[in-house]
Write a protein that holds these residues in place. Structure first.
Motif, PDB file in Angstrom:
ATOM      1  N   SER A 120      29.418  62.420  -3.981  1.00 58.32           N
ATOM      2  CA  SER A 120      30.655  61.956  -3.374  1.00 58.32           C
ATOM      3  C   SER A 120      31.366  63.132  -2.729  1.00 58.32           C
ATOM      4  CB  SER A 120      31.546  61.291  -4.423  1.00 58.32           C
ATOM      5  OG  SER A 120      31.875  62.226  -5.408  1.00 58.32           O
ATOM      6  N   ARG A 132      21.130  59.002   1.184  1.00 57.62           N
ATOM      7  CA  ARG A 132      21.720  57.702   0.817  1.00 57.62           C
ATOM      8  C   ARG A 132      23.235  57.721   0.996  1.00 57.62           C
ATOM      9  NH1 ARG A 132      21.254  54.452  -3.569  1.00 57.62           N
ATOM     10  NH2 ARG A 132      21.707  56.136  -5.019  1.00 57.62           N
ATOM     11  N   PHE A 133      23.839  58.835   0.599  1.00 62.97           N
ATOM     12  CA  PHE A 133      25.285  58.991   0.740  1.00 62.97           C
ATOM     13  C   PHE A 133      25.693  58.949   2.216  1.00 62.97           C
ATOM     14  CE2 PHE A 133      28.739  62.136   1.444  1.00 62.97           C
ATOM     15  CZ  PHE A 133      29.774  61.441   0.833  1.00 62.97           C
ATOM     16  N   GLN A 136      29.016  70.647  -8.407  1.00 63.21           N
ATOM     17  CA  GLN A 136      28.998  70.483  -6.955  1.00 63.21           C
ATOM     18  C   GLN A 136      27.667  70.961  -6.405  1.00 63.21           C
ATOM     19  OE1 GLN A 136      32.509  72.583  -5.530  1.00 63.21           O
ATOM     20  NE2 GLN A 136      33.601  70.641  -5.523  1.00 63.21           N
ATOM     21  N   LEU A 137      27.250  70.336  -5.313  1.00 63.96           N
ATOM     22  CA  LEU A 137      26.028  70.759  -4.644  1.00 63.96           C
ATOM     23  C   LEU A 137      26.376  71.197  -3.230  1.00 63.96           C
ATOM     24  CD1 LEU A 137      23.243  68.157  -5.484  1.00 63.96           C
ATOM     25  CD2 LEU A 137      23.294  70.567  -6.103  1.00 63.96           C
ATOM     26  N   PHE A 165      25.026  71.942   0.548  1.00 62.49           N
ATOM     27  CA  PHE A 165      23.949  71.664   1.502  1.00 62.49           C
ATOM     28  C   PHE A 165      24.160  72.535   2.734  1.00 62.49           C
ATOM     29  CE2 PHE A 165      21.999  67.958  -0.489  1.00 62.49           C
ATOM     30  CZ  PHE A 165      22.972  67.595  -1.390  1.00 62.49           C
ATOM     31  N   ASP A 187      25.162  55.550   3.757  1.00 62.42           N
ATOM     32  CA  ASP A 187      26.225  54.667   3.298  1.00 62.42           C
ATOM     33  C   ASP A 187      27.466  54.819   4.179  1.00 62.42           C
ATOM     34  OD1 ASP A 187      27.047  52.802   1.140  1.00 62.42           O
ATOM     35  OD2 ASP A 187      28.611  54.311   0.860  1.00 62.42           O
ATOM     36  N   LEU A 244      32.120  54.567 -16.191  1.00 60.80           N
ATOM     37  CA  LEU A 244      31.505  55.675 -16.919  1.00 60.80           C
ATOM     38  C   LEU A 244      30.123  55.321 -17.438  1.00 60.80           C
ATOM     39  CD1 LEU A 244      34.512  57.022 -19.008  1.00 60.80           C
ATOM     40  CD2 LEU A 244      33.257  58.265 -17.264  1.00 60.80           C
ATOM     41  N   TRP A 304      17.788  65.393  -4.825  1.00 64.04           N
ATOM     42  CA  TRP A 304      19.178  65.459  -4.353  1.00 64.04           C
ATOM     43  C   TRP A 304      19.283  65.291  -2.847  1.00 64.04           C
ATOM     44  CZ3 TRP A 304      22.892  64.090  -7.207  1.00 64.04           C
ATOM     45  CH2 TRP A 304      22.798  64.253  -8.600  1.00 64.04           C
ATOM     46  N   ASN A 307      31.372  63.387 -12.870  1.00 64.56           N
ATOM     47  CA  ASN A 307      31.065  64.534 -12.021  1.00 64.56           C
ATOM     48  C   ASN A 307      30.657  65.703 -12.897  1.00 64.56           C
ATOM     49  OD1 ASN A 307      31.711  63.255  -9.600  1.00 64.56           O
ATOM     50  ND2 ASN A 307      33.887  63.565  -9.988  1.00 64.56           N
ATOM     51  N   TRP A 360      28.538  58.564 -17.188  1.00 67.23           N
ATOM     52  CA  TRP A 360      28.377  59.085 -15.829  1.00 67.23           C
ATOM     53  C   TRP A 360      29.676  59.739 -15.384  1.00 67.23           C
ATOM     54  CZ3 TRP A 360      23.960  59.384 -13.161  1.00 67.23           C
ATOM     55  CH2 TRP A 360      22.894  58.592 -13.574  1.00 67.23           C
ATOM     56  N   GLU A 365      19.330  61.643  -2.329  1.00 68.89           N
ATOM     57  CA  GLU A 365      20.674  61.143  -2.670  1.00 68.89           C
ATOM     58  C   GLU A 365      21.650  61.439  -1.531  1.00 68.89           C
ATOM     59  OE1 GLU A 365      21.893  59.308  -5.010  1.00 68.89           O
ATOM     60  OE2 GLU A 365      19.997  59.118  -6.065  1.00 68.89           O
ATOM     61  N   VAL A 403      29.810  70.549   0.977  1.00 65.23           N
ATOM     62  CA  VAL A 403      29.850  70.603  -0.479  1.00 65.23           C
ATOM     63  C   VAL A 403      30.170  69.207  -0.993  1.00 65.23           C
ATOM     64  CG1 VAL A 403      30.972  71.626  -2.481  1.00 65.23           C
ATOM     65  CG2 VAL A 403      30.621  72.994  -0.428  1.00 65.23           C
ATOM     66  N   LEU A 404      29.334  68.711  -1.890  1.00 63.51           N
ATOM     67  CA  LEU A 404      29.545  67.369  -2.420  1.00 63.51           C
ATOM     68  C   LEU A 404      29.593  67.402  -3.940  1.00 63.51           C
ATOM     69  CD1 LEU A 404      27.110  65.358  -0.125  1.00 63.51           C
ATOM     70  CD2 LEU A 404      29.578  65.442   0.031  1.00 63.51           C
ATOM     71  N   LYS A 405      30.367  66.459  -4.487  1.00 70.87           N
ATOM     72  CA  LYS A 405      30.427  66.338  -5.947  1.00 70.87           C
ATOM     73  C   LYS A 405      29.181  65.625  -6.427  1.00 70.87           C
ATOM     74  CE  LYS A 405      35.319  65.662  -6.426  1.00 70.87           C
ATOM     75  NZ  LYS A 405      36.235  64.579  -6.739  1.00 70.87           N
ATOM     76  N   GLN A 406      28.692  66.124  -7.538  1.00 72.71           N
ATOM     77  CA  GLN A 406      27.428  65.627  -8.057  1.00 72.71           C
ATOM     78  C   GLN A 406      27.691  64.878  -9.367  1.00 72.71           C
ATOM     79  OE1 GLN A 406      25.294  68.999  -9.401  1.00 72.71           O
ATOM     80  NE2 GLN A 406      23.298  68.001  -9.425  1.00 72.71           N
ATOM     81  N   LYS A 407      27.210  63.640  -9.414  1.00 73.27           N
ATOM     82  CA  LYS A 407      27.389  62.867 -10.655  1.00 73.27           C
ATOM     83  C   LYS A 407      26.162  63.009 -11.530  1.00 73.27           C
ATOM     84  CE  LYS A 407      30.723  59.207  -9.897  1.00 73.27           C
ATOM     85  NZ  LYS A 407      31.074  59.212  -8.476  1.00 73.27           N
TER      86      LYS A 407
END
Lengths: 308, 278
Positions: free
Chosen positions: A303, B168-169, B107-108, B110, B172, A294, B162, B104, B102, B165, B90-94
């Protein structure tokens, strides 16, 4: 050797799930927890999508808890009657919890509430169990009579005894109103549904401290209860989300069924306090890990969400 | 113009009155027209062929490799782009909550986004292609960023943040990559250029159809384009299980539970001897 997982759509070294299964199964047989709070994040770390990780873990727990329940039942450590009452409460609580989640999502900020509930619950349970078992270990050593505690218990006991429908739980050697396990089961069910976990780490301390069941019966009964919860969850996940990976589950259960047996055998050699303090240690370690997650900046800010 | 030439010839033939003369002239005309057409563009067909264009996923699949080869004009640079069909993700956004935690935060979405996107080039893309051309053919992350729609974002700056990001995702999980210098080129005897690239195919790339687009680039512009296809498909038991999980979900659920129960009991029976009684 690598195997391809048809639902997770990824390839994994078979030693990883078998090893993870063995370790988490061991904890399951020892402490009567499903171990989802350890297994699911580990699977995600090894590249399994989060929805598949959670669903497949519940499938695997069906096997581990069958194995564990059987091992504990063989030595008379499963209170089926208590397990059934807790199950009834748990499923009622689950329904309420799922509605609660919907309400939270509608209000926004659901993830914050869920995460905070999880950390607080883990933290409280971990600290309480740790301190309590440390004290009782000391007391046992000094052979001090637990006077204050007995007094407290009787006050609580009087209230519980005043409730209707008192029934005897032979295996645990206790008498409670049927409402007690149902209400407590429902409480765990609500929280587990909100946090998206099986709730074994909550159920075990509740059985020990509130229902006053003997620790070794707690482990067996908890596994029995988890078995049914996970059968239900596995089916729902497979049916509605198509997120159970059969091959991954088989690899995991190869390890976890054996681990659960070894854990059950090993657990019999440990004293109740030792078991409790070990479980408390693990719960606290997970709490610390989540607190780090966190507060430290994550390497990726995006994610996978559910679906595709 | 040709019509004029044509009628002129006919008139002239009539004037001369000789059919043999007319035939010879017509032949000459056809020949010169053919020459005109054939000599029009200078370029000589870019070709592209993907070897190993049908990748099968069985239980022991742990990724593969794909090679693309072909011929091009000698004086062009090459860009090879491999993509999956576009869709939305659709991705979860932190994000930080309360300035320190930090988690979630939403959601974003694309849109117009390929799940798989790899670009290889002989030189750095920015050095060989103009911005406009990159955008026209969606070559490179900058062009892809313009092409993709991200929501909800407040402004272009946030979109850029974003999108990077997102890259990068994807990098990865090995499904996005750009690099230059990996394409090998050799000159052939007839003055053409052979190109060849061998690239790892990640096991994370999902089953489906992939498009390999090869661009010949000259003076900042795409002058020619060729395509090839790569198909990735699950086979055998992998396919049977994946299909069953989707199309026969209830049975699949019962099977998973049944096997787990069976395994649990089975192992218990094996351990019964060693377990010890009371």
């Amino acid at each position: 050797m690598y195997l391809y997982l048809p639902v997770a759509l990824t390839s994994i070294n078979i030693l990883v799930p078998v090893g993870l299964g063995l370790a988490v199964g061991l904890l399951s047989g020892l402490f009567g927890v499903g171990g989802g709070f350890l297994m699911t994040p580990l699977l995600i770390m090894f590249g399994i999508p989060s929805t598949v990780a959670a669903a497949t873990d519940s499938n695997q727990i069906v096997a581990a808890s069958t194995s564990g329940t059987y091992a504990h039942w063989k030595v008379g450590n499963v209170d089926f009657k208590m397990g059934l009452y807790l199950l009834v409460g748990g499923s009622l609580g689950g329904v309420v919890g799922v509605q609660g989640i919907k309400l939270l999502r509608a209000m926004g900020n659901a993830d914050f509430v869920i995460k905070m509930t999880y950390v607080l619950m883990l933290g409280i349970v971990g600290v309480y169990m740790f301190v309590e078992s440390l004290q009782s270990m000391k007391k046992n050593k000094n052979a001090v009579v637990e006077e204050a505690k007995t007094e407290k218990e009787s006050a609580m006991g009087r209230f519980l005894k005043s409730l209707p429908l008192q029934t005897r739980f032979e295996k645990s050697g206790i008498t409670h109103s049927v409402f007690v396990p149902i209400v407590l089961g429902a409480f765990v069910g609500i929280l587990a549904a909100i946090m998206g976990v099986g709730g074994g780490f909550l159920m075990v301390p509740i059985m020990v401290y509130m229902l006053r069941m003997p620790m070794h019966v707690v482990v067996g009964t908890s596994l029995f209860q988890i078995l049914f919860t996970c059968i239900e969850v596995t089916f729902l996940q497979a049916y509605t989300n198509h997120s159970v990976d059969f091959i991954l589950a088989v690899l995991l259960l190869l390890g976890s069924t054996v681990g659960a047996q070894v854990g059950a055998v090993f657990g019999r050699k440990l004293k109740a306090e030792q078991l409790k303090i070990l479980l408390a240690g693990i719960v606290l370690a997970v709490t610390v890990k989540i607190i780090f997650e966190l507060t430290l900046t994550p390497s990726l800010l995006l994610s996978q969400a559910g679906g595709h | 113009m040709h019509m004029h030439l044509h009628s002129f010839i006919i008139h002239y033939a009539r004037f001369i009155g000789s059919t043999r003369f007319l035939g010879t002239l017509l032949l000459l005309l056809v020949y010169s027209l053919f020459q005109l057409v054939a000599a029009k563009p200078a370029s000589a067909m870019l070709t592209a062929r993907a070897n190993h264009d049908h990748i099968t996923i069985d239980f022991f699949y742990h990724g593969s490799s794909v090679s693309v080869r072909g011929e091009a004009d000698p004086n062009v640079d090459l860009v090879i782009k491999i993509t999956s069909p576009e869709g939305h993700q659709v991705l979860k956004q932190k994000g930080k909550v309360g300035g320190m935690l930090w988690m979630n935060v939403g959601q974003l979405k694309f849109e117009n986004t390929p799940n798989f996107y790899e670009v290889f080039s002989t030189k750095k893309i920015d050095d060989i292609l103009s911005r406009d051309e990159m955008e026209k053919y969606t070559i490179g992350y900058t062009a892809l960023q313009k092409h993709v729609e991200v929501s909800p974002v407040a402004n272009e700056e946030e979109k850029a943040k974003w999108f990077s990001e997102f890259v990068r995702f994807k990098e990865d999980s090995k499904v996005y990559a750009t690099s230059f210098g990996k394409i090998e080129t050799t000159m052939t005897k007839d003055g053409r250029q052979d190109y060849y690239i061998l690239t790892d195919w990640p096991y994370q790339a999902q089953p489906g159809d992939y498009l390999v687009s090869v661009y010949a680039v000259k003076s900042g512009k795409v002058v020619e384009q060729a395509e090839a296809k790569v198909n990735v498909e699950q086979v055998g038991m992998v396919k049977a299980l994946a299909t069953m999980a989707k199309n026969n979900a209830a049975f699949y659920g019962f099977l998973s539970i049944g096997v787990a129960l069976g395994a649990g009991f089975g192992v218990s029976l094996v351990f019964r001897k060693g377990g010890g009684a009371h």
